[in-house]
Design a protein around this motif. Structure first.
Motif, PDB file in Angstrom:
ATOM      1  N   GLU A  56       0.848  -1.203   0.000  1.00 14.51           N
ATOM      2  CA  GLU A  56       0.000   0.000   0.000  1.00 14.51           C
ATOM      3  C   GLU A  56       0.883   1.253   0.000  1.00 14.51           C
ATOM      4  N   ASN A  57       0.424   2.243  -0.689  1.00 12.50           N
ATOM      5  CA  ASN A  57       1.145   3.526  -0.752  1.00 12.50           C
ATOM      6  C   ASN A  57       2.628   3.331  -1.058  1.00 12.50           C
ATOM      7  N   PRO A  58       2.963   2.696  -2.163  1.00 10.18           N
ATOM      8  CA  PRO A  58       4.376   2.447  -2.484  1.00 10.18           C
ATOM      9  C   PRO A  58       5.137   3.745  -2.752  1.00 10.18           C
ATOM     10  N   LYS A  59       6.405   3.736  -2.410  1.00  7.47           N
ATOM     11  CA  LYS A  59       7.268   4.879  -2.704  1.00  7.47           C
ATOM     12  C   LYS A  59       7.630   4.880  -4.192  1.00  7.47           C
ATOM     13  N   LYS A  60       8.080   6.000  -4.677  1.00 10.04           N
ATOM     14  CA  LYS A  60       8.483   6.083  -6.084  1.00 10.04           C
ATOM     15  C   LYS A  60       9.633   5.128  -6.382  1.00 10.04           C
ATOM     16  N   SER A  61      10.458   4.910  -5.368  1.00  2.42           N
ATOM     17  CA  SER A  61      11.620   4.025  -5.553  1.00  2.42           C
ATOM     18  C   SER A  61      11.327   2.584  -5.105  1.00  2.42           C
ATOM     19  N   GLN A  62      10.031   2.298  -4.888  1.00  4.78           N
ATOM     20  CA  GLN A  62       9.644   0.985  -4.388  1.00  4.78           C
ATOM     21  C   GLN A  62      10.166  -0.139  -5.292  1.00  4.78           C
ATOM     22  N   LYS A  63      10.750  -1.151  -4.667  1.00  3.79           N
ATOM     23  CA  LYS A  63      11.185  -2.330  -5.400  1.00  3.79           C
ATOM     24  C   LYS A  63      10.224  -3.476  -5.094  1.00  3.79           C
ATOM     25  N   TYR A  64       9.821  -4.165  -6.116  1.00  2.56           N
ATOM     26  CA  TYR A  64       8.849  -5.248  -5.967  1.00  2.56           C
ATOM     27  C   TYR A  64       9.528  -6.609  -6.131  1.00  2.56           C
ATOM     28  N   PRO A 110       1.508  -3.362  -6.042  1.00  2.00           N
ATOM     29  CA  PRO A 110       0.773  -2.301  -5.360  1.00  2.00           C
ATOM     30  C   PRO A 110      -0.717  -2.616  -5.296  1.00  2.00           C
ATOM     31  N   GLN A 125      -4.314  -0.605  -3.428  1.00  2.00           N
ATOM     32  CA  GLN A 125      -4.872   0.419  -2.542  1.00  2.00           C
ATOM     33  C   GLN A 125      -6.211  -0.032  -1.961  1.00  2.00           C
TER      34      GLN A 125
END
Length: 316
Positions: free
Chosen positions: A45-53, A68, A70
């Motif tokens: 939820e609410n991933p950061k712009k630099s989020q790594k999956y 991601p 919501q």
């Protein structure tokens, strides 16, 4: 295909638990390939712009993915959260092919198609949604039995080379009947001795576990969690067994375990000649016991041992 959602979260939403049941009830028996035993999906939820999956091959058995998603409020048990999670799972399937594996036969498009077809079955009322929680015990039982059928079919369809020597037999009585246990100890000891003599090979397991109960569904409540052992499932009519004379009891169990070994020939492609030899050795040893002058002594020992039986606990 088995799907587990929010795999690494400690506190899962009831909406997510309901969705997981819904998906597995409809998909777990379907074979989409042998590369992955299950798909683990975690929502971010609410991933950061630099989020790594995550896109990884976990324990060389599972597809582990994060995507991601919501929610209005994650803890809410609602149709909105159920639907949001459903479409997030559908989206997650797009990333399975990004997981690096040496060879893959997984059909992600087929899984995505099967998932899409479930959209029409999504609960439309709170009452329908609640049923997935309120009837959870019964649904989980259905899922487990479907999973067992699926796993057995996969073993038949994806036979592997026979490479591992089988060295031991263990017998688990689901009813834990004290009077039956000494008989089972005799059979496990003889079969183990015969296996060590014949040295049959398996696709990877060195031990055979017999799960014994009065119904096949109950016997199949056990399954292998590691690759060094595998189950064969056998059904015993307990009433008929205990109403029978002593010699007939040995014959009942002989037929039961002989058939159980032959099932492994059908499922895993074990060498029939080798297992026939084990069964012949079992019969020869049993006949020696039954024809022995010491038979009555053996029976007395069985009766004495019923209070000190050797309970073999499954190493799960």
């Amino acid at each position: 295909m088995r799907i587990q959602i929010d795999f690494d979260k400690k506190n899962r939403s009831q909406s997510i638990i309901a969705l997981e049941r819904f998906l597995n009830l409809n998909l777990i028996e379907i074979n989409h390939g042998h590369t992955f035993d299950a798909i683990f999906i975690t929502f971010i939820e609410n991933p950061k712009k630099s989020q790594k999956y995550k896109r990884r091959f976990l324990y060389k058995k599972y597809a582990d993915i994060s995507v991601p998603c919501q929610f209005q409020y994650y803890a809410d048990f609602s149709l909105e959260n159920f639907r949001a999670a459903f479409f997030a799972v559908l989206n997650a399937i797009n990333f399975i092919d990004e997981i690096e594996v040496k060879t893959s036969d997984f059909n992600s498009q087929s899984l995505k198609s099967d998932l899409s077809n479930l959209e029409v079955l999504i609960p439309k009322t709170t009452l329908e949604l609640s049923a997935l929680i309120n009837n959870g015990k019964d649904i989980d039982k259905q899922i487990h039995l479907k999973r067992m059928v699926g796993l057995l079919n996969r073993r038949k369809e994806n036979r592997k080379p026979l490479i591992k020597e089988i060295k031991e037999v263990r017998i688990y009585d689901k009813k834990r009947n004290l009077e039956l246990r000494p008989y089972l100890n005799i059979f496990s000891e003889i079969l183990t001795s015969e296996l060590k003599l014949i040295k049959p090979l398996s696709p990877g397991y060195s031990e055979i576990y017999f799960s014994l109960s009065d119904t096949i569904d109950d016997a199949r409540s056990e399954f292998a969690l590691e690759d060094w052992y595998e189950y064969s499932y056998v059904v015993l009519d307990y009433n008929h067994f205990f109403e029978s004379e002593e010699k007939e009891r040995f014959q009942i169990l002989y037929i039961l375990f002989a058939n159980g070994l032959m099932e492994l020939v059908k499922i895993d492609g074990l060498n029939k000649f080798d297992l026939d030899s084990c069964i012949l050795g079992l019969k020869r040893r049993l006949n020696h016991i039954l024809d022995s002058r010491d038979f009555l002594k053996i029976i007395d020992e069985l009766k004495l041992n019923k209070l000190g039986e050797k309970i073999l606990l499954n190493r799960k």
